[in-house]
Design a protein around this motif. Structure first.
Motif, mmCIF file in Angstrom:
data_model
loop_
_atom_site.group_PDB
_atom_site.id
_atom_site.type_symbol
_atom_site.label_atom_id
_atom_site.label_comp_id
_atom_site.label_asym_id
_atom_site.label_seq_id
_atom_site.Cartn_x
_atom_site.Cartn_y
_atom_site.Cartn_z
ATOM 1 N N GLU A 100 0.827 -1.208 0.000
ATOM 2 C CA GLU A 100 0.000 0.000 0.000
ATOM 3 C C GLU A 100 0.860 1.256 0.000
ATOM 4 O OE1 GLU A 100 -2.441 -0.460 3.435
ATOM 5 O OE2 GLU A 100 -3.820 -1.879 2.485
ATOM 6 N N VAL A 101 1.930 1.245 0.790
ATOM 7 C CA VAL A 101 2.816 2.413 0.845
ATOM 8 C C VAL A 101 3.489 2.634 -0.502
ATOM 9 C CG1 VAL A 101 4.953 3.328 1.853
ATOM 10 C CG2 VAL A 101 3.207 2.297 3.327
ATOM 11 N N MET A 102 3.991 1.549 -1.106
ATOM 12 C CA MET A 102 4.707 1.681 -2.378
ATOM 13 C C MET A 102 3.787 2.179 -3.493
ATOM 14 S SD MET A 102 7.671 0.900 -1.319
ATOM 15 C CE MET A 102 8.353 0.075 0.133
ATOM 16 N N THR A 103 2.569 1.672 -3.544
ATOM 17 C CA THR A 103 1.634 2.127 -4.579
ATOM 18 C C THR A 103 1.141 3.539 -4.276
ATOM 19 O OG1 THR A 103 -0.214 1.006 -3.456
ATOM 20 C CG2 THR A 103 0.904 -0.199 -5.201
ATOM 21 N N VAL A 114 7.253 12.386 -5.530
ATOM 22 C CA VAL A 114 7.950 11.919 -4.333
ATOM 23 C C VAL A 114 9.412 11.653 -4.702
ATOM 24 C CG1 VAL A 114 8.044 10.193 -2.492
ATOM 25 C CG2 VAL A 114 5.823 10.883 -3.446
ATOM 26 N N ILE A 115 10.319 12.267 -3.960
ATOM 27 C CA ILE A 115 11.759 12.159 -4.220
ATOM 28 C C ILE A 115 12.414 11.374 -3.093
ATOM 29 C CG2 ILE A 115 13.905 13.432 -4.592
ATOM 30 C CD1 ILE A 115 12.198 15.868 -5.383
ATOM 31 N N ALA A 116 13.214 10.373 -3.447
ATOM 32 C CA ALA A 116 14.043 9.681 -2.460
ATOM 33 C C ALA A 116 15.392 10.375 -2.396
ATOM 34 C CB ALA A 116 14.221 8.217 -2.844
ATOM 35 N N CYS A 167 15.303 -0.837 -0.863
ATOM 36 C CA CYS A 167 15.586 -0.621 -2.280
ATOM 37 C C CYS A 167 14.276 -0.470 -3.054
ATOM 38 C CB CYS A 167 16.406 -1.792 -2.817
ATOM 39 S SG CYS A 167 17.021 -1.577 -4.498
ATOM 40 N N GLN A 168 13.274 -1.229 -2.654
ATOM 41 C CA GLN A 168 11.938 -1.113 -3.241
ATOM 42 C C GLN A 168 11.382 0.292 -3.039
ATOM 43 O OE1 GLN A 168 9.173 -3.682 -1.272
ATOM 44 N NE2 GLN A 168 7.446 -3.210 -2.621
ATOM 45 N N LEU A 169 11.614 0.857 -1.871
ATOM 46 C CA LEU A 169 11.147 2.208 -1.584
ATOM 47 C C LEU A 169 11.792 3.218 -2.533
ATOM 48 C CD1 LEU A 169 9.566 4.188 0.201
ATOM 49 C CD2 LEU A 169 11.473 4.126 1.832
ATOM 50 N N VAL A 170 13.091 3.088 -2.754
ATOM 51 C CA VAL A 170 13.785 3.973 -3.689
ATOM 52 C C VAL A 170 13.214 3.814 -5.095
ATOM 53 C CG1 VAL A 170 16.006 4.539 -4.746
ATOM 54 C CG2 VAL A 170 15.895 3.953 -2.309
ATOM 55 N N ALA A 171 13.028 2.563 -5.517
ATOM 56 C CA ALA A 171 12.530 2.294 -6.868
ATOM 57 C C ALA A 171 11.106 2.808 -7.065
ATOM 58 C CB ALA A 171 12.591 0.795 -7.153
ATOM 59 N N SER A 172 10.336 2.881 -5.990
ATOM 60 C CA SER A 172 8.945 3.321 -6.085
ATOM 61 C C SER A 172 8.809 4.826 -6.204
ATOM 62 C CB SER A 172 8.150 2.832 -4.860
ATOM 63 O OG SER A 172 8.118 1.423 -4.803
#
Length: 297
Positions: A120-123, A132-134, A145-150
């Motif tokens: 839910e957070v990633m979508t 949204v900027i990492a 890493c998934q968070l960065v890619a999202s």
């Protein structure tokens, strides 16, 4: 997914006492209560969300994910919010899920809730109407890493590394693979997933996992520069563009062109769409309304 649907589905209230709490939060909370897992501040249209659990390598525990979700959703419809920046305290951006939450003793229902909340957070990051900027300065592994890619944009320091090492502890990074596999070429993703071997920031840039690589001393400056440029644009135009981009990426070529052609027409009929064209013709800077309203007739 229409822009109006995206804007309706999220709401909230955002309050923060200012930047000083980010600097003194450790001392303040230590005497009163546990430190918050995430800390936020908002200035000049930019909301900063800081992962704030360096002692546990900013692991994306269920509580951390729920806090991050709340921070993203809070006051998401406000015209004062124009961009979100996600960063972290400590040498690790995020080590991914908290493996202590994934033992058999916690049960399948808890495991389902962890991965559902993470998804839910990633979508949500891709569905909210602001970019949204990492901002990465360190290690990002597995769900980190998934968070960065999202994120829509990612700025990383030269020392940052990225990996999906789940295979080495017997838990294949299947959910991180969704975001990573859409950010980097398939064979690069598969090597990361099958071996768990970290890639450097430069390789992450080469393969499209991050947008820019800078020195550590220039990380804040470069991220702020990107955020300011986003803030200079019309909020509803950016929101429409972001929603349309993600939607067309899942479509075939012809369907994507048909859909985006209609969106271009809709964009022209926004108040800010016409203001931008008038400003260009009149050789002046546009004055954005930042309102998702059609041009009055």
């Amino acid at each position: 997914m229409s822009l109006s649907f995206l804007l309706r589905r999220v709401s909230g209230l955002f309050q923060h006492n200012g930047k000083a709490s980010l600097l003194s939060g450790t001392r303040f909370f230590a005497s009163l209560e546990p430190e918050p897992l995430t800390v936020t501040e908002q200035n000049h249209g930019v909301r900063r969300i800081i992962l704030n659990n360096p002692k546990k390598r900013n692991a994306l525990s269920l509580a951390m994910l729920e806090s991050l979700k709340e921070n993203i959703l809070t006051d998401i419809d406000s015209p004062q919010l124009r961009v979100i920046v996600i960063s972290a305290r400590g040498p690790v951006f995020s080590s991914g899920h908290d493996l202590k939450e994934l033992t058999s003793s916690r049960g399948r229902d808890h495991h389902r809730k962890v991965f559902q909340t993470c998804s839910e957070v990633m979508t949500l990051i891709q569905d909210v109407p602001v970019p949204v900027i990492a901002m990465v300065n360190g290690v990002a592994t597995a769900a980190g890493c998934q968070l960065v890619a999202s994120c829509d944009i990612a700025v990383a320091t030269e020392k940052s590394t990225f990996a999906t090492p789940g295979v080495n502890v017997g838990l294949f990074c299947s959910t991180p693979a969704v975001a990573i596999g859409r950010a980097v070429p398939r064979k690069v993703a598969m090597e990361m997933l099958f071996t768990g071997t970290p890639i450097s920031a430069r390789d992450a840039l080469l393969h499209g996992l991050v947008s820019k690589v800078v020195s550590e001393e220039h990380l804040e400056e470069e991220t702020a520069s990107i955020a300011r440029r986003v803030c200079a644009a019309s909020r509803p135009v950016v929101a429409l563009g972001k929603a349309t981009f993600h939607r067309q990426m899942s479509q075939g070529r012809d369907a994507a062109y048909a859909m985006t052609s209609q969106v271009m027409v809709d964009n022209l009929w926004l108040r800010d769409g016409q203001e931008g064209i008038r400003a260009f013709v009149e050789k002046r800077k546009p004055v954005w309304s930042h309102q998702a309203e059609p041009e009055p007739h």
